[in-house]
Design a protein around this motif. Structure first.
Motif, PDB file in Angstrom:
ATOM      1  N   SER A  96       8.546  18.751 -13.550  1.00 53.83           N
ATOM      2  CA  SER A  96       7.361  17.992 -13.970  1.00 53.83           C
ATOM      3  C   SER A  96       6.139  18.891 -14.060  1.00 53.83           C
ATOM      4  CB  SER A  96       7.108  16.838 -12.985  1.00 53.83           C
ATOM      5  OG  SER A  96       8.202  15.955 -12.949  1.00 53.83           O
ATOM      6  N   HIS A  97       5.937  19.715 -13.047  1.00 59.83           N
ATOM      7  CA  HIS A  97       4.799  20.634 -13.067  1.00 59.83           C
ATOM      8  C   HIS A  97       4.928  21.667 -14.179  1.00 59.83           C
ATOM      9  CE1 HIS A  97       2.358  19.541  -9.575  1.00 59.83           C
ATOM     10  NE2 HIS A  97       3.485  19.206  -8.964  1.00 59.83           N
ATOM     11  N   LEU A  98       6.137  22.186 -14.383  1.00 62.63           N
ATOM     12  CA  LEU A  98       6.320  23.180 -15.443  1.00 62.63           C
ATOM     13  C   LEU A  98       6.074  22.572 -16.820  1.00 62.63           C
ATOM     14  CD1 LEU A  98       9.330  25.520 -14.593  1.00 62.63           C
ATOM     15  CD2 LEU A  98       6.935  26.120 -14.882  1.00 62.63           C
ATOM     16  N   LEU A  99       6.522  21.331 -16.995  1.00 66.41           N
ATOM     17  CA  LEU A  99       6.268  20.664 -18.269  1.00 66.41           C
ATOM     18  C   LEU A  99       4.768  20.533 -18.507  1.00 66.41           C
ATOM     19  CD1 LEU A  99       7.043  19.033 -20.781  1.00 66.41           C
ATOM     20  CD2 LEU A  99       7.260  17.016 -19.302  1.00 66.41           C
ATOM     21  N   ALA A 100       4.032  20.127 -17.476  1.00 65.54           N
ATOM     22  CA  ALA A 100       2.587  19.965 -17.618  1.00 65.54           C
ATOM     23  C   ALA A 100       1.903  21.309 -17.882  1.00 65.54           C
ATOM     24  CB  ALA A 100       2.014  19.306 -16.368  1.00 65.54           C
ATOM     25  N   THR A 101       2.448  22.387 -17.323  1.00 65.58           N
ATOM     26  CA  THR A 101       1.851  23.713 -17.469  1.00 65.58           C
ATOM     27  C   THR A 101       2.219  24.367 -18.806  1.00 65.58           C
ATOM     28  OG1 THR A 101       1.919  24.045 -15.074  1.00 65.58           O
ATOM     29  CG2 THR A 101       1.661  26.005 -16.444  1.00 65.58           C
ATOM     30  N   LEU A 102       3.494  24.308 -19.164  1.00 64.19           N
ATOM     31  CA  LEU A 102       3.977  25.031 -20.336  1.00 64.19           C
ATOM     32  C   LEU A 102       3.813  24.257 -21.630  1.00 64.19           C
ATOM     33  CD1 LEU A 102       7.355  26.435 -18.919  1.00 64.19           C
ATOM     34  CD2 LEU A 102       5.194  27.661 -19.188  1.00 64.19           C
ATOM     35  N   GLY A 103       3.777  22.939 -21.536  1.00 63.71           N
ATOM     36  CA  GLY A 103       3.781  22.122 -22.742  1.00 63.71           C
ATOM     37  C   GLY A 103       5.204  21.838 -23.191  1.00 63.71           C
ATOM     38  N   GLU A 104       5.323  20.818 -24.054  1.00 58.76           N
ATOM     39  CA  GLU A 104       6.654  20.352 -24.422  1.00 58.76           C
ATOM     40  C   GLU A 104       7.463  21.412 -25.157  1.00 58.76           C
ATOM     41  OE1 GLU A 104       6.754  16.632 -26.442  1.00 58.76           O
ATOM     42  OE2 GLU A 104       5.510  15.599 -24.957  1.00 58.76           O
ATOM     43  N   ASP A 105       6.849  22.115 -26.107  1.00 56.51           N
ATOM     44  CA  ASP A 105       7.604  23.066 -26.924  1.00 56.51           C
ATOM     45  C   ASP A 105       8.164  24.193 -26.080  1.00 56.51           C
ATOM     46  OD1 ASP A 105       7.159  21.578 -29.171  1.00 56.51           O
ATOM     47  OD2 ASP A 105       5.458  22.793 -29.874  1.00 56.51           O
ATOM     48  N   PRO A 137       2.813  28.373  -8.709  1.00 53.61           N
ATOM     49  CA  PRO A 137       3.198  27.876  -7.368  1.00 53.61           C
ATOM     50  C   PRO A 137       4.346  26.878  -7.408  1.00 53.61           C
ATOM     51  CG  PRO A 137       1.148  26.843  -8.078  1.00 53.61           C
ATOM     52  CD  PRO A 137       1.455  27.918  -9.100  1.00 53.61           C
ATOM     53  N   HIS A 138       4.605  26.299  -8.574  1.00 53.17           N
ATOM     54  CA  HIS A 138       5.666  25.310  -8.702  1.00 53.17           C
ATOM     55  C   HIS A 138       6.869  25.859  -9.477  1.00 53.17           C
ATOM     56  CE1 HIS A 138       2.302  24.654 -11.585  1.00 53.17           C
ATOM     57  NE2 HIS A 138       3.269  24.824 -12.463  1.00 53.17           N
ATOM     58  N   PHE A 139       6.930  27.183  -9.654  1.00 55.68           N
ATOM     59  CA  PHE A 139       8.077  27.782 -10.339  1.00 55.68           C
ATOM     60  C   PHE A 139       9.342  27.549  -9.522  1.00 55.68           C
ATOM     61  CE2 PHE A 139      10.860  31.538 -10.590  1.00 55.68           C
ATOM     62  CZ  PHE A 139      11.283  31.405 -11.899  1.00 55.68           C
ATOM     63  N   PHE A 140      10.454  27.199 -10.195  1.00 57.36           N
ATOM     64  CA  PHE A 140      11.666  26.897  -9.447  1.00 57.36           C
ATOM     65  C   PHE A 140      12.843  27.778  -9.816  1.00 57.36           C
ATOM     66  CE2 PHE A 140      11.542  24.219 -13.159  1.00 57.36           C
ATOM     67  CZ  PHE A 140      12.849  24.030 -13.595  1.00 57.36           C
ATOM     68  N   ARG A 141      12.983  28.187 -11.057  1.00 57.95           N
ATOM     69  CA  ARG A 141      14.068  29.096 -11.421  1.00 57.95           C
ATOM     70  C   ARG A 141      13.799  29.657 -12.812  1.00 57.95           C
ATOM     71  NH1 ARG A 141      17.373  26.624 -15.198  1.00 57.95           N
ATOM     72  NH2 ARG A 141      17.380  24.332 -15.159  1.00 57.95           N
ATOM     73  N   THR A 142      14.346  30.831 -13.070  1.00 53.64           N
ATOM     74  CA  THR A 142      14.237  31.402 -14.404  1.00 53.64           C
ATOM     75  C   THR A 142      15.102  30.609 -15.366  1.00 53.64           C
ATOM     76  OG1 THR A 142      16.048  32.935 -13.934  1.00 53.64           O
ATOM     77  CG2 THR A 142      13.813  33.722 -13.512  1.00 53.64           C
ATOM     78  N   GLU A 188       5.152  10.071 -21.263  1.00 53.43           N
ATOM     79  CA  GLU A 188       3.752  10.155 -21.676  1.00 53.43           C
ATOM     80  C   GLU A 188       2.806  10.266 -20.488  1.00 53.43           C
ATOM     81  OE1 GLU A 188       2.908   6.844 -24.137  1.00 53.43           O
ATOM     82  OE2 GLU A 188       4.302   7.424 -25.749  1.00 53.43           O
ATOM     83  N   TYR A 189       3.171   9.698 -19.349  1.00 52.72           N
ATOM     84  CA  TYR A 189       2.265   9.679 -18.201  1.00 52.72           C
ATOM     85  C   TYR A 189       2.182  11.020 -17.479  1.00 52.72           C
ATOM     86  CZ  TYR A 189       6.712   9.253 -15.676  1.00 52.72           C
ATOM     87  OH  TYR A 189       7.982   9.471 -15.207  1.00 52.72           O
ATOM     88  N   LEU A 190       3.050  11.965 -17.835  1.00 52.90           N
ATOM     89  CA  LEU A 190       3.201  13.176 -17.025  1.00 52.90           C
ATOM     90  C   LEU A 190       2.132  14.204 -17.391  1.00 52.90           C
ATOM     91  CD1 LEU A 190       5.120  13.957 -14.780  1.00 52.90           C
ATOM     92  CD2 LEU A 190       6.517  15.150 -16.444  1.00 52.90           C
ATOM     93  N   ASP A 191       1.032  14.206 -16.650  1.00 46.22           N
ATOM     94  CA  ASP A 191      -0.010  15.206 -16.797  1.00 46.22           C
ATOM     95  C   ASP A 191      -0.659  15.389 -15.430  1.00 46.22           C
ATOM     96  OD1 ASP A 191      -1.764  13.051 -16.398  1.00 46.22           O
ATOM     97  OD2 ASP A 191      -2.096  12.782 -18.537  1.00 46.22           O
ATOM     98  N   TYR A 192      -1.731  16.164 -15.362  1.00 50.83           N
ATOM     99  CA  TYR A 192      -2.336  16.443 -14.059  1.00 50.83           C
ATOM    100  C   TYR A 192      -3.254  15.336 -13.562  1.00 50.83           C
ATOM    101  CZ  TYR A 192      -0.109  20.908 -13.618  1.00 50.83           C
ATOM    102  OH  TYR A 192       0.844  21.889 -13.465  1.00 50.83           O
ATOM    103  N   ARG A 193      -3.322  14.240 -14.285  1.00 47.36           N
ATOM    104  CA  ARG A 193      -3.899  13.039 -13.683  1.00 47.36           C
ATOM    105  C   ARG A 193      -2.836  12.358 -12.807  1.00 47.36           C
ATOM    106  NH1 ARG A 193      -5.705  10.267 -19.153  1.00 47.36           N
ATOM    107  NH2 ARG A 193      -3.672  11.179 -19.652  1.00 47.36           N
ATOM    108  N   PHE A 194      -1.571  12.605 -13.142  1.00 47.27           N
ATOM    109  CA  PHE A 194      -0.450  12.016 -12.410  1.00 47.27           C
ATOM    110  C   PHE A 194       0.028  12.952 -11.297  1.00 47.27           C
ATOM    111  CE2 PHE A 194       4.191  11.311 -12.001  1.00 47.27           C
ATOM    112  CZ  PHE A 194       4.208   9.960 -11.679  1.00 47.27           C
TER     113      PHE A 194
END
Length: 788
Positions: free
Chosen positions: A210-219, A625-630, A250-256
């Motif tokens: 979830s954090h990586l999606l918010a950081t990296l973006g969908e693409d 800080p939320h990196f989990f795996r390559t 859609e709700y997954l951002d840093y407000r969530f």
């Protein structure tokens, strides 16, 4: 091997210890009284004593136990009660501390033995709902008369052994930790199974993803972490993403999400898995089906499995059991054989909640829903009893709140986990041990819900099969990959119907196989998330496709195959990106076949080179800080080949804009500057750890062949724990080996007797005796009650 056996002889160098023993026989500052442990009248020296017939005097008629030349127990019971009583008694005689300790781990009770330092661990176990799940499952299990009777008899056998022990005869670990074995219960047997279920289904990446999606973006997220599987075209495995792609909430951002949250590594290992396959008679020299199974789990001493034969009034089964659990888990009987691999299906979901300040209710669609409460009590060694309130929602327990901050990243989140659902895996094992054909096998495994497993099957009639089995959630596309919004009502994912779980029966290719790969094909309409290992499975399928007139020896060679298929696939491309074609490292890699043999220096070069490539390719990810795996190795290689100019390959620490080729060359440059071991055997050090983490009770210094991505999959602390190959002759014949010994007694020569053979890849005949007389004729020891 440089490992040293733990021997009591070094503990007693002379009579001068007498005064020291007396002085250390009291407990000081929470440290166990070492004097009692050193005392030759009560300490581990007493654990070297051998009782000729411990069953003598037990009130269980119709029970006989023999021991063969490898110290494997063979239990013969004229009734089911005698059989499982005997299994309980024998298992306790060899593994009492291990099975007892695992029940403490699962139940969240370590602080009772180890003190306040383990209280947070215990609270986390309870808040995950493991004890609660065991209690509800036990009630469900005991509704079935056969499984209740099985557990009752096993428990009685364990307690018969326990009740006959003096302090001097307690397993070494009880003396070290200064506590006593408590009575065994049926709940403890369920807790042991829940422990295994947690180990094999507890891994998930929802919060990190979830954090990586918010950081990296969908693409970028879709590029680096696609939902994919491998398909074979000729001999080349190809990456194919699922056409449905991935749905992003859609709700997954840093407000969530909490923006700077640090996500701690999971306590569970996603690499734990296995290989298992079966080939039909069309592919064997004898015309008989052959089944092979080798579960890859944590390498421990005592061994994770207990090899055993169970001969009852209506069945004769051989294989391995879990200490603390009745029946055989992987094995064969007179008619069929079965193996398992971990299903690796995602069965853990997190729901972020909106809660009232006092945690009395949570919001769903603007309405407040009351929570339920469960009070957990912890008896803490050398401290006051502690109570903890766990809040329960429609999704599951709230794991972290203001009163428990050990896992702050999950603050105010509820956990839904497949193992919470009451289930009766013992009914599955009871039926499997007795099954005589495919229909009975299929009917039995339907009771196996947690953890999700892949069951391979072969029988004496020549049939082979593979079933993905367990409680699998039926989801919307992408559902469960990310943290879910508990404030919005949605129908909870339901169990996928049994007839929609993937299976194969007598396929035209003449084999079935699973190596923790995705069992759902691209064309399936059902979306199921998971943490699968695709390349190892593709390697297995390629090998099995090419088999003709195969034998048991060929199957052993496959289990011991050290080839890293990723290295074979990646190396030509990586070498083509270099400016040089000279030097020792280049020469070693140019002609390398990808085998991680102990003598291979090329394996050392490749492993170090790929680690460096990952380090330079994903430098921006490692800083999060939320990196989990390559990203998956195949995904990364494909991206380097197809999109070498992707912006993610640019290194943040330089002004230049790097491409994939420059990342590869930089990693090569650094590789040549490093001092590396001269062989994979010197690099690949494996340790068998004891649960106490005491070095003297573990064994180290092993340097076996193999690699995590080879069929012979192993790492520094996990690997093949049981290798088994069975040919389905009229009376099935098996060979195999457990990684470790039968006994859990560290002062016994049998404690680690099989480790050298394990490292060397040796197999031994699995002696499934037809009757008690045949077993007695070959026995090194015989136990029987006075009233057989």
């Amino acid at each position: 091997m440089s490992a040293k056996k733990f021997s009591v002889s070094f503990l007693f160098p002379g009579i001068t210890l007498v005064l020291v023993v007396w002085g250390l026989s009291i407990q000081m500052m929470g440290v166990p009284p070492l004097g009692k442990f050193l005392n030759p009248f009560f300490g581990p020296q007493q654990n070297q004593r051998v009782v000729a017939n411990p069953l003598a005097g037990t009130a269980m008629p119709g029970l006989l136990v023999t021991w063969d030349d490898r110290e494997v127990p063979h239990v013969f019971g004229e009734t089911d009660e005698a059989l499982y009583y005997g299994q309980g008694f024998v298992t306790a005689s060899q593994r009492m501390w291990q099975m007892d300790f695992l029940s403490y781990v699962a139940a969240g009770r370590l602080s009772e033995v180890l003190g306040e330092a383990y209280l947070d661990f215990d609270r986390y176990q309870r808040r995950q709902g493991i004890l609660m799940a065991a209690e509800t499952s036990l009630a469900f299990i005991e509704e079935h008369p056969e499984t209740k009777a099985m557990l009752d008899a096993y428990t009685a056998g364990v307690n018969a052994h326990r009740d006959g022990l003096s302090y001097a005869e307690y397993p070494v670990e009880y003396k070290l930790l200064e506590y006593a074995p408590e009575p065994w219960t049926n709940l403890k047997s369920v807790l042991v199974m829940k422990y295994m279920a947690a180990q094999l289904s507890g891994y998930e990446e929802d919060l990190s993803a979830s954090h990586l999606l918010a950081t990296l973006g969908e693409d970028n997220f879709r590029t680096l972490y696609p939902n994919y599987r491998l398909t074979e075209e000729g001999q080349e495995p190809m990456l194919a993403t699922f056409p449905r792609g991935m749905a992003f909430p859609e709700y997954l951002d840093y407000r969530f999400l909490e923006e700077d949250a640090v996500v701690n590594p999971s306590q569970y290992n996603p690499r734990l898995g296995s290989n298992s396959w079966a080939v039909s008679g069309a592919k064997t020299q004898s015309g008989n089906a052959i089944l092979a199974s080798d579960p890859h789990l944590n390498l421990t001493l005592p061994a994770i499995w207990l090899e055993i034969q169970l001969h009852g009034p209506d069945h004769n089964v051989y294989g391995v059991s879990i200490p603390g659990a009745p029946a055989v888990v992987i094995g064969f009987n007179s008619d069929l054989a079965w193996g398992v691999t971990n299903g690796a299906t995602d069965v853990r979901d997190w729901y972020k909640l909106t809660l009232k300040e006092d945690l009395s209710a949570y919001e769903v669609d603007g309405e407040w829903v009351s929570v339920d409460k469960r009070v957990e009590t912890f008896r803490v060694r050398h401290a006051e009893t502690f109570t903890d309130t766990v809040y329960l929602t429609q999704y599951g327990p709230i794991v972290s709140d203001a009163q428990f901050t050990a896992v702050p990243e999950f603050q105010h989140m509820a956990l839904r986990w497949g193992l919470h659902t009451p289930s009766n895996e013992y009914r599955a094992l009871y039926g499997l041990n007795r099954a005589q054909n495919y229909d009975q096998f299929k009917a039995s495994i339907q009771h196996f819900k947690s953890p999700v497993q892949n069951f391979t099957y072969a029988d004496t009639e020549g049939h082979i099969a593979l079933h993905h089995q367990g409680l699998v959630y039926q989801r919307g596309v992408g559902e469960g990959t990310f943290v879910l919004d508990g404030a919005e009502s949605a129908e909870l994912p339901q169990e996928l119907p049994q007839d929609q779980l993937p299976f194969q029966l007598d396929p035209v290719q003449g084999f079935v196989a699973n190596a923790n790969n995705n069992p759902f094909t691209v064309s399936d309409s059902t979306y199921v998330g998971g943490y699968w290992s695709e390349l190892r499975a593709a390697t297995l399928r390629q090998n099995l496709s090419g088999l003709e007139a195969s034998t048991v020896t060929d199957m052993q060679a496959l289990q011991l195959d050290n080839t890293n298929a990723f290295a074979v696939r990646a190396l030509p491309f990586l070498l083509s990106q270099l400016e040089t074609s000279t030097g020792e490292a280049y020469a070693a890699l140019k002609d390398w076949d990808g085998r991680y043999n102990a003598s291979s220096q090329a394996a050392v070069y490749f492993d170090a080179w790929w680690d460096l490539i990952q380090y330079y390719a994903w430098d921006e990810l490692f800083r999060l800080p939320h990196f989990f795996r390559t990203p998956d190795d195949v995904v990364q290689l494909t991206l380097m080949q197809q999109q070498p100019n992707h912006p993610l390959f640019d290194r943040l620490e330089t002004e230049e804009v790097e491409t994939a080729q420059e990342v590869i060359r930089k990693a090569w440059e650094v590789l040549l500057s490093e001092t590396l071991p001269d062989s994979w055997g010197a690099e690949n050090s494996v340790r068998f750890s004891h649960f106490t983490e005491l070095e003297a009770l573990g064994r180290s210094g092993f340097n076996p062949q193999g690699h995590p991505d080879a069929l012979n999959a192993l790492s520094e602390n996990w690997g093949p724990t049981w290798r088994m190959v069975v040919e389905m002759t009229d009376e099935p014949q098996g060979v195999g080996l457990v990684a470790g010994g039968t006994t859990g007694n560290p002062v016994s020569p049998q404690y680690d007797q099989a480790l050298e053979d394990w490292q060397a890849g040796r197999y031994f005949p699995l002696q499934r005796y037809p009757d008690a007389q045949a077993a007695q004729d070959a026995a090194s020891a015989v136990w029987t009650s006075e009233n057989p």
